[in-house]
Design a protein around this motif. Structure first.
Motif, PDB file in Angstrom:
ATOM      1  N   THR A 155       0.643  -1.160   0.053  1.00 54.98           N
ATOM      2  CA  THR A 155       0.012   0.100   0.150  1.00 54.98           C
ATOM      3  C   THR A 155       0.915   1.305  -0.259  1.00 54.98           C
ATOM      4  OG1 THR A 155      -1.723  -1.125   1.057  1.00 54.98           O
ATOM      5  CG2 THR A 155      -1.885   0.887   0.610  1.00 54.98           C
ATOM      6  N   ALA A 156       2.026   1.687   0.796  1.00 50.81           N
ATOM      7  CA  ALA A 156       3.095   2.665   0.697  1.00 50.81           C
ATOM      8  C   ALA A 156       3.502   2.689  -0.064  1.00 50.81           C
ATOM      9  CB  ALA A 156       3.823   2.190   2.386  1.00 50.81           C
ATOM     10  N   ALA A 157       3.650   1.838  -0.902  1.00 50.89           N
ATOM     11  CA  ALA A 157       4.300   1.557  -2.056  1.00 50.89           C
ATOM     12  C   ALA A 157       3.440   2.278  -3.264  1.00 50.89           C
ATOM     13  CB  ALA A 157       5.171   0.157  -3.192  1.00 50.89           C
ATOM     14  N   ASP A 158       2.527   1.885  -3.267  1.00 49.60           N
ATOM     15  CA  ASP A 158       1.518   2.207  -4.237  1.00 49.60           C
ATOM     16  C   ASP A 158       1.012   3.803  -3.933  1.00 49.60           C
ATOM     17  OD1 ASP A 158       1.204  -0.328  -5.296  1.00 49.60           O
ATOM     18  OD2 ASP A 158      -0.760  -0.107  -4.171  1.00 49.60           O
ATOM     19  N   ARG A 159       1.481   3.856  -2.727  1.00 43.61           N
ATOM     20  CA  ARG A 159       1.057   6.220  -2.766  1.00 43.61           C
ATOM     21  C   ARG A 159       2.457   6.745  -2.556  1.00 43.61           C
ATOM     22  NH1 ARG A 159      -4.457   6.004   0.585  1.00 43.61           N
ATOM     23  NH2 ARG A 159      -4.818   3.650  -0.046  1.00 43.61           N
ATOM     24  N   MET A 160       3.507   6.410  -2.380  1.00 46.05           N
ATOM     25  CA  MET A 160       4.456   7.410  -2.571  1.00 46.05           C
ATOM     26  C   MET A 160       5.664   6.511  -3.625  1.00 46.05           C
ATOM     27  SD  MET A 160       5.798   5.967   1.460  1.00 46.05           S
ATOM     28  CE  MET A 160       7.427   7.057   0.999  1.00 46.05           C
ATOM     29  N   ASN A 161       6.010   7.751  -3.791  1.00 47.42           N
ATOM     30  CA  ASN A 161       7.027   7.264  -4.963  1.00 47.42           C
ATOM     31  C   ASN A 161       8.252   6.390  -4.896  1.00 47.42           C
ATOM     32  OD1 ASN A 161       9.979   8.135  -6.600  1.00 47.42           O
ATOM     33  ND2 ASN A 161       9.900  10.255  -5.998  1.00 47.42           N
ATOM     34  N   ARG A 162       8.242   5.603  -5.505  1.00 45.11           N
ATOM     35  CA  ARG A 162       9.153   4.005  -5.691  1.00 45.11           C
ATOM     36  C   ARG A 162      10.253   4.291  -5.015  1.00 45.11           C
ATOM     37  NH1 ARG A 162       4.684   2.104  -8.937  1.00 45.11           N
ATOM     38  NH2 ARG A 162       3.018   1.619  -8.183  1.00 45.11           N
ATOM     39  N   LYS A 163      10.835   5.151  -5.958  1.00 47.92           N
ATOM     40  CA  LYS A 163      12.127   5.927  -6.012  1.00 47.92           C
ATOM     41  C   LYS A 163      12.751   6.129  -5.164  1.00 47.92           C
ATOM     42  CE  LYS A 163      13.845   6.921  -9.964  1.00 47.92           C
ATOM     43  NZ  LYS A 163      14.954   8.436 -10.231  1.00 47.92           N
ATOM     44  N   LYS A 164      11.717   6.964  -4.352  1.00 48.31           N
ATOM     45  CA  LYS A 164      11.894   7.753  -3.165  1.00 48.31           C
ATOM     46  C   LYS A 164      12.423   6.457  -1.989  1.00 48.31           C
ATOM     47  CE  LYS A 164      11.627  11.319   0.097  1.00 48.31           C
ATOM     48  NZ  LYS A 164      10.233  12.846  -0.187  1.00 48.31           N
ATOM     49  N   MET A 165      11.288   5.710  -2.020  1.00 48.28           N
ATOM     50  CA  MET A 165      10.696   4.693  -1.097  1.00 48.28           C
ATOM     51  C   MET A 165      12.150   3.445  -1.057  1.00 48.28           C
ATOM     52  SD  MET A 165       7.144   2.946  -0.349  1.00 48.28           S
ATOM     53  CE  MET A 165       7.812   0.722   0.055  1.00 48.28           C
ATOM     54  N   MET A 166      12.163   3.405  -2.341  1.00 50.32           N
ATOM     55  CA  MET A 166      13.318   2.480  -2.393  1.00 50.32           C
ATOM     56  C   MET A 166      15.387   2.463  -1.828  1.00 50.32           C
ATOM     57  SD  MET A 166      15.019   0.198  -5.644  1.00 50.32           S
ATOM     58  CE  MET A 166      16.569   0.030  -5.940  1.00 50.32           C
ATOM     59  N   TRP A 167      15.458   3.671  -1.994  1.00 51.20           N
ATOM     60  CA  TRP A 167      16.222   4.755  -1.313  1.00 51.20           C
ATOM     61  C   TRP A 167      16.191   4.419   0.271  1.00 51.20           C
ATOM     62  CZ3 TRP A 167      20.998   5.540  -3.504  1.00 51.20           C
ATOM     63  CH2 TRP A 167      21.242   5.108  -4.341  1.00 51.20           C
ATOM     64  N   ILE A 168      14.699   5.112   0.538  1.00 49.17           N
ATOM     65  CA  ILE A 168      14.620   5.629   2.296  1.00 49.17           C
ATOM     66  C   ILE A 168      14.919   4.024   2.489  1.00 49.17           C
ATOM     67  CG2 ILE A 168      13.427   5.623   3.428  1.00 49.17           C
ATOM     68  CD1 ILE A 168      12.382   8.307   2.614  1.00 49.17           C
ATOM     69  N   SER A 169      14.284   3.078   2.170  1.00 46.92           N
ATOM     70  CA  SER A 169      14.135   1.387   2.339  1.00 46.92           C
ATOM     71  C   SER A 169      15.330   1.287   3.308  1.00 46.92           C
ATOM     72  CB  SER A 169      12.946   0.758   2.092  1.00 46.92           C
ATOM     73  OG  SER A 169      13.447   0.417   1.088  1.00 46.92           O
ATOM     74  N   ASP A 170      16.845   1.262   2.099  1.00 54.28           N
ATOM     75  CA  ASP A 170      17.771   1.077   1.757  1.00 54.28           C
ATOM     76  C   ASP A 170      18.197   1.169   2.640  1.00 54.28           C
ATOM     77  OD1 ASP A 170      17.336  -1.609  -0.239  1.00 54.28           O
ATOM     78  OD2 ASP A 170      17.713  -0.058  -1.852  1.00 54.28           O
ATOM     79  N   LEU A 171      18.518   2.774   2.555  1.00 54.81           N
ATOM     80  CA  LEU A 171      19.037   2.784   3.872  1.00 54.81           C
ATOM     81  C   LEU A 171      18.800   2.727   5.593  1.00 54.81           C
ATOM     82  CD1 LEU A 171      19.663   6.915   2.508  1.00 54.81           C
ATOM     83  CD2 LEU A 171      21.033   5.539   2.582  1.00 54.81           C
ATOM     84  N   ILE A 172      17.790   2.323   5.445  1.00 54.44           N
ATOM     85  CA  ILE A 172      17.341   1.753   6.781  1.00 54.44           C
ATOM     86  C   ILE A 172      17.873   0.253   7.037  1.00 54.44           C
ATOM     87  CG2 ILE A 172      14.941   0.700   8.157  1.00 54.44           C
ATOM     88  CD1 ILE A 172      13.791   3.521   7.347  1.00 54.44           C
ATOM     89  N   ARG A 173      17.754  -0.148   6.057  1.00 55.11           N
ATOM     90  CA  ARG A 173      18.363  -1.236   6.303  1.00 55.11           C
ATOM     91  C   ARG A 173      19.436  -1.533   6.383  1.00 55.11           C
ATOM     92  NH1 ARG A 173      16.540  -5.880   1.720  1.00 55.11           N
ATOM     93  NH2 ARG A 173      18.328  -5.209   0.763  1.00 55.11           N
ATOM     94  N   CYS A 174      20.278  -0.580   5.920  1.00 55.07           N
ATOM     95  CA  CYS A 174      21.570  -0.605   5.866  1.00 55.07           C
ATOM     96  C   CYS A 174      21.925   0.150   7.908  1.00 55.07           C
ATOM     97  CB  CYS A 174      22.179   0.610   4.738  1.00 55.07           C
ATOM     98  SG  CYS A 174      24.059   1.293   4.920  1.00 55.07           S
ATOM     99  N   VAL A 175      21.176   1.109   8.107  1.00 56.01           N
ATOM    100  CA  VAL A 175      21.554   1.316   9.028  1.00 56.01           C
ATOM    101  C   VAL A 175      21.281  -0.571  10.244  1.00 56.01           C
ATOM    102  CG1 VAL A 175      20.694   1.934  11.448  1.00 56.01           C
ATOM    103  CG2 VAL A 175      21.735   3.721   8.926  1.00 56.01           C
ATOM    104  N   LEU A 176      20.268  -0.794   9.779  1.00 48.52           N
ATOM    105  CA  LEU A 176      19.958  -1.981  10.734  1.00 48.52           C
ATOM    106  C   LEU A 176      21.034  -3.233  10.619  1.00 48.52           C
ATOM    107  CD1 LEU A 176      16.057  -2.106  10.502  1.00 48.52           C
ATOM    108  CD2 LEU A 176      17.388  -2.101  12.779  1.00 48.52           C
ATOM    109  N   VAL A 177      21.342  -3.897   9.541  1.00 48.53           N
ATOM    110  CA  VAL A 177      23.028  -4.100   8.702  1.00 48.53           C
ATOM    111  C   VAL A 177      24.072  -4.461  10.149  1.00 48.53           C
ATOM    112  CG1 VAL A 177      24.106  -5.693   7.139  1.00 48.53           C
ATOM    113  CG2 VAL A 177      21.092  -5.271   7.218  1.00 48.53           C
TER     114      VAL A 177
END
Length: 131
Positions: free
Chosen positions: A78-100
């Motif tokens: 649902t979030a992917a449908d409502r947000m800019n996908r490219k921006k969401m991908m970058w943000i999620s990758d950065l968050i995942r990077c911090v967690l890893v």
């Protein structure tokens, strides 16, 4: 038109996509993210097996990841449908990077197993945004 000319035209159109710099950078980032996530999962499972010598704990990591991912998949969709996908991908990758990176630091100090489960559970919904 002959079938060969139609094939040639479609081949030229497909080649044009590979000349698009935006597509290439997004494709490279996505590919790198998928490979990183896969190698992270493999490395984490091997580390758990070697450190704790327990296939049960290794399974607990996999089950945690699967359960959390499946619970958050519809929300991420649902979030992917409502947000800019490219921006969401970058943000999620950065968050995942911090967690890893946090997980790598935790592994370095040999924490209790629940810390590993907690970090895996935190990273799992972020991974759902890519699928």
């Amino acid at each position: 038109e002959s079938p060969q000319s139609v094939q040639l035209e479609s081949g030229i159109k497909q080649l044009g996509l590979w000349r698009n710099r935006t597509f290439l950078s997004l494709f490279a980032a996505y590919t790198l993210s998928i490979f990183g996530g896969t190698f992270h999962t493999i490395a984490l499972n091997i580390w758990i097996l070697k450190t704790y010598d327990s296939a049960t704990l290794m399974s607990a990591i996999l089950i945690t990841h699967l359960l959390i991912s499946s619970c958050f998949a519809s929300i991420a969709g649902t979030a992917a449908d409502r947000m800019n996908r490219k921006k969401m991908m970058w943000i999620s990758d950065l968050i995942r990077c911090v967690l890893v990176i946090g997980l790598a630091a935790a592994i370095y100090v040999h924490p209790p197993f629940w810390v590993i489960i907690l970090l895996t559970a935190a990273a799992s919904p972020i991974t759902s945004t890519h699928r």
